[in-house]
Write a protein that holds these residues in place. Structure first.
Motif, mmCIF file in Angstrom:
data_model
loop_
_atom_site.group_PDB
_atom_site.id
_atom_site.type_symbol
_atom_site.label_atom_id
_atom_site.label_comp_id
_atom_site.label_asym_id
_atom_site.label_seq_id
_atom_site.Cartn_x
_atom_site.Cartn_y
_atom_site.Cartn_z
ATOM 1 N N LYS A 18 0.828 -1.205 0.000
ATOM 2 C CA LYS A 18 0.000 0.000 0.000
ATOM 3 C C LYS A 18 0.862 1.255 0.000
ATOM 4 O O LYS A 18 0.545 2.230 -0.689
ATOM 5 N N GLN A 19 1.960 1.243 0.755
ATOM 6 C CA GLN A 19 2.851 2.403 0.792
ATOM 7 C C GLN A 19 3.522 2.608 -0.554
ATOM 8 O O GLN A 19 3.682 3.751 -1.005
ATOM 9 N N MET A 20 3.877 1.534 -1.227
ATOM 10 C CA MET A 20 4.481 1.654 -2.554
ATOM 11 C C MET A 20 3.493 2.270 -3.538
ATOM 12 O O MET A 20 3.868 3.126 -4.352
ATOM 13 N N VAL A 21 2.233 1.853 -3.470
ATOM 14 C CA VAL A 21 1.201 2.416 -4.344
ATOM 15 C C VAL A 21 1.027 3.910 -4.054
ATOM 16 O O VAL A 21 0.975 4.728 -4.981
ATOM 17 N N LYS A 22 0.967 4.271 -2.780
ATOM 18 C CA LYS A 22 0.816 5.685 -2.416
ATOM 19 C C LYS A 22 1.998 6.514 -2.930
ATOM 20 O O LYS A 22 1.811 7.619 -3.435
ATOM 21 N N ASN A 23 3.205 5.970 -2.783
ATOM 22 C CA ASN A 23 4.399 6.678 -3.249
ATOM 23 C C ASN A 23 4.362 6.878 -4.766
ATOM 24 O O ASN A 23 4.700 7.954 -5.263
ATOM 25 N N ALA A 24 3.967 5.838 -5.482
ATOM 26 C CA ALA A 24 3.901 5.935 -6.945
ATOM 27 C C ALA A 24 2.864 6.967 -7.373
ATOM 28 O O ALA A 24 3.124 7.798 -8.251
ATOM 29 N N GLU A 25 1.690 6.923 -6.750
ATOM 30 C CA GLU A 25 0.636 7.879 -7.101
ATOM 31 C C GLU A 25 1.042 9.306 -6.748
ATOM 32 O O GLU A 25 0.787 10.239 -7.516
ATOM 33 N N SER A 26 1.666 9.481 -5.604
ATOM 34 C CA SER A 26 2.109 10.811 -5.189
ATOM 35 C C SER A 26 3.177 11.361 -6.138
ATOM 36 O O SER A 26 3.121 12.525 -6.538
ATOM 37 N N THR A 27 4.110 10.515 -6.496
ATOM 38 C CA THR A 27 5.183 10.935 -7.408
ATOM 39 C C THR A 27 4.620 11.292 -8.774
ATOM 40 O O THR A 27 5.011 12.306 -9.377
ATOM 41 N N TYR A 28 3.683 10.500 -9.258
ATOM 42 C CA TYR A 28 3.044 10.796 -10.537
ATOM 43 C C TYR A 28 2.291 12.124 -10.455
ATOM 44 O O TYR A 28 2.350 12.946 -11.374
ATOM 45 N N GLU A 56 8.798 -1.805 -9.695
ATOM 46 C CA GLU A 56 9.262 -2.471 -8.475
ATOM 47 C C GLU A 56 8.104 -3.186 -7.772
ATOM 48 O O GLU A 56 8.250 -4.316 -7.299
ATOM 49 N N LEU A 57 6.947 -2.536 -7.743
ATOM 50 C CA LEU A 57 5.760 -3.138 -7.142
ATOM 51 C C LEU A 57 5.356 -4.396 -7.911
ATOM 52 O O LEU A 57 5.035 -5.431 -7.314
ATOM 53 N N GLN A 59 7.276 -6.339 -9.697
ATOM 54 C CA GLN A 59 8.263 -7.382 -9.423
ATOM 55 C C GLN A 59 8.035 -7.998 -8.042
ATOM 56 O O GLN A 59 8.162 -9.214 -7.859
ATOM 57 N N GLU A 60 7.696 -7.162 -7.077
ATOM 58 C CA GLU A 60 7.420 -7.636 -5.723
ATOM 59 C C GLU A 60 6.223 -8.592 -5.720
ATOM 60 O O GLU A 60 6.259 -9.651 -5.089
ATOM 61 N N LEU A 61 5.178 -8.233 -6.443
ATOM 62 C CA LEU A 61 3.992 -9.083 -6.511
ATOM 63 C C LEU A 61 4.288 -10.402 -7.225
ATOM 64 O O LEU A 61 3.835 -11.462 -6.789
ATOM 65 N N LEU A 62 5.044 -10.333 -8.308
ATOM 66 C CA LEU A 62 5.406 -11.560 -9.025
ATOM 67 C C LEU A 62 6.273 -12.468 -8.161
ATOM 68 O O LEU A 62 6.091 -13.685 -8.137
ATOM 69 N N GLN A 63 7.196 -11.879 -7.440
ATOM 70 C CA GLN A 63 8.079 -12.647 -6.562
ATOM 71 C C GLN A 63 7.263 -13.319 -5.467
ATOM 72 O O GLN A 63 7.460 -14.495 -5.167
ATOM 73 N N ASN A 64 6.322 -12.598 -4.880
ATOM 74 C CA ASN A 64 5.511 -13.158 -3.815
ATOM 75 C C ASN A 64 4.635 -14.291 -4.341
ATOM 76 O O ASN A 64 4.441 -15.297 -3.670
ATOM 77 N N GLU A 65 4.108 -14.119 -5.537
ATOM 78 C CA GLU A 65 3.253 -15.144 -6.145
ATOM 79 C C GLU A 65 4.059 -16.422 -6.399
ATOM 80 O O GLU A 65 3.569 -17.525 -6.194
ATOM 81 N N MET A 66 5.293 -16.273 -6.819
ATOM 82 C CA MET A 66 6.138 -17.430 -7.092
ATOM 83 C C MET A 66 6.554 -18.142 -5.790
ATOM 84 O O MET A 66 6.735 -19.351 -5.774
ATOM 85 N N ASP A 67 6.677 -17.377 -4.707
ATOM 86 C CA ASP A 67 7.043 -17.972 -3.415
ATOM 87 C C ASP A 67 5.915 -18.802 -2.848
ATOM 88 O O ASP A 67 6.149 -19.759 -2.125
ATOM 89 N N ASP A 68 4.672 -18.423 -3.159
ATOM 90 C CA ASP A 68 3.506 -19.168 -2.622
ATOM 91 C C ASP A 68 3.353 -20.435 -3.346
ATOM 92 O O ASP A 68 3.444 -21.406 -3.476
#
Length: 68
Positions: A18-28, A56-57, A59-68
């Motif tokens: 959620k913080q990554m999404v907020k940062n991306a939206e704020s930066t945009y 980056e977000l 990649q993080e989601l893809l990495q987490n999906e592969m770990d599960d």
């Protein structure tokens, strides 16, 4: 006890995302403001920064999906 630990880790991970999404939206948004006032070079930098955060977000989601 492991269930509680897993629950806290999941909550922490969700907060991180959620913080990554907020940062991306704020930066945009900052890029948009800079564009509107005619500072195009600075706006492009902010847009690139936002795109980097989104990548980056993803990649993080893809990495987490592969770990599960």
């Amino acid at each position: 006890m492991n269930n509680i630990k897993d629950m806290f880790q999941q909550a922490s991970y969700k907060r991180k995302l959620k913080q990554m999404v907020k940062n991306a939206e704020s930066t945009y948004g900052k890029g948009y403001v800079l564009h509107e006032i005619g500072r195009f070079e600075d706006a492009l930098e902010k847009y690139d920064e936002a795109a980097s955060i989104w990548e980056e977000l993803q990649q993080e989601l893809l990495q987490n999906e592969m770990d599960d």
